[in-house]
Design a protein around this motif. Sequence first.
Motif, short mmCIF file in Angstrom:
data_model
loop_
_atom_site.label_atom_id
_atom_site.label_comp_id
_atom_site.label_asym_id
_atom_site.label_seq_id
_atom_site.Cartn_x
_atom_site.Cartn_y
_atom_site.Cartn_z
N GLU A 1 0.83 -1.19 0.00
CA GLU A 1 0.00 0.00 0.00
C GLU A 1 0.88 1.26 0.00
O GLU A 1 0.59 2.20 -0.72
N GLN A 2 1.93 1.26 0.80
CA GLN A 2 2.81 2.43 0.84
C GLN A 2 3.50 2.64 -0.51
O GLN A 2 3.71 3.78 -0.93
N GLU A 3 3.84 1.57 -1.17
CA GLU A 3 4.47 1.68 -2.48
C GLU A 3 3.51 2.31 -3.49
O GLU A 3 3.90 3.17 -4.29
N LEU A 4 2.25 1.91 -3.44
CA LEU A 4 1.24 2.50 -4.32
C LEU A 4 1.10 3.99 -4.06
O LEU A 4 1.02 4.79 -5.00
N VAL A 5 1.10 4.38 -2.81
CA VAL A 5 1.02 5.81 -2.47
C VAL A 5 2.22 6.56 -3.05
O VAL A 5 2.06 7.65 -3.61
N ARG A 6 3.39 5.98 -2.97
CA ARG A 6 4.59 6.64 -3.54
C ARG A 6 4.48 6.76 -5.06
O ARG A 6 4.85 7.79 -5.63
N PHE A 7 3.97 5.72 -5.71
CA PHE A 7 3.79 5.79 -7.17
C PHE A 7 2.81 6.89 -7.55
O PHE A 7 3.04 7.65 -8.48
N HIS A 8 1.69 6.96 -6.84
CA HIS A 8 0.72 8.02 -7.13
C HIS A 8 1.31 9.39 -6.89
O HIS A 8 1.08 10.32 -7.69
N ALA A 9 2.07 9.54 -5.84
CA ALA A 9 2.67 10.84 -5.52
C ALA A 9 3.68 11.26 -6.58
O ALA A 9 3.84 12.46 -6.84
N ALA A 10 4.34 10.31 -7.20
CA ALA A 10 5.36 10.62 -8.20
C ALA A 10 4.78 10.82 -9.60
O ALA A 10 5.44 11.38 -10.47
N ALA A 11 3.54 10.40 -9.80
CA ALA A 11 2.93 10.43 -11.15
C ALA A 11 2.42 11.82 -11.51
O ALA A 11 1.93 12.57 -10.67
N ASP A 12 2.51 12.13 -12.80
CA ASP A 12 1.93 13.36 -13.33
C ASP A 12 0.52 13.11 -13.88
O ASP A 12 -0.30 14.02 -13.93
N TRP A 13 0.26 11.88 -14.33
CA TRP A 13 -1.01 11.49 -14.92
C TRP A 13 -1.32 10.06 -14.53
O TRP A 13 -0.42 9.28 -14.21
N ILE B 1 -10.26 4.36 -9.54
CA ILE B 1 -10.81 5.10 -8.41
C ILE B 1 -9.70 5.50 -7.45
O ILE B 1 -9.68 6.62 -6.94
N GLU B 2 -8.74 4.60 -7.23
CA GLU B 2 -7.59 4.92 -6.37
C GLU B 2 -6.79 6.09 -6.94
O GLU B 2 -6.39 7.00 -6.20
N ALA B 3 -6.57 6.08 -8.24
CA ALA B 3 -5.83 7.17 -8.88
C ALA B 3 -6.59 8.49 -8.79
O ALA B 3 -6.00 9.55 -8.55
N MET B 4 -7.88 8.42 -8.98
CA MET B 4 -8.71 9.61 -8.86
C MET B 4 -8.63 10.15 -7.44
O MET B 4 -8.48 11.35 -7.22
N ASN B 5 -8.73 9.25 -6.47
CA ASN B 5 -8.64 9.63 -5.06
C ASN B 5 -7.28 10.24 -4.72
O ASN B 5 -7.18 11.11 -3.86
N ALA B 6 -6.24 9.80 -5.43
CA ALA B 6 -4.90 10.35 -5.22
C ALA B 6 -4.74 11.73 -5.85
O ALA B 6 -3.70 12.37 -5.70
#
Length: 115
Positions: free
Chosen positions: A1-13, A28-33
């Motif tokens: 889960e923490q890794e997914l949060v890091r990926f979302h935080a680093a993403a531009d799109w 939905i997770e990406a939208m929420n991020a």
Amino acid sequence: EQELVRFHAAADWFIHPALHDPSPLVVIEAMNAGLPMAVSITTGNCPEVVVPEKNGFAFDSTNPEAVRAALQRIVNTPPDQRAVYAAASAVYSIARFDPDRICENFYRGMMALKP
């Protein structure tokens, strides 16, 4: 889960080019991020996660030219517009996918069916 949060935080799109996916949680997770969304129209929950020109756009992943155009559009989106899309995704995520709101709406619907 923490890794997914890091990926979302680093993403531009967030790009979901699925040829078929009935209702993926990942969008939905990406939208929420709070990510700008580029989602294939062959994704089942595309109408719920993409508000055209507000938090991103939809494209036809079965059409190679449409995929190319989507990628070009992502590359050419100015950072200020990308920020507008990102903020809108976070707002729409809460409005459309908040678990408490979903449960409350379900409960109200069930109560309305009772004689």
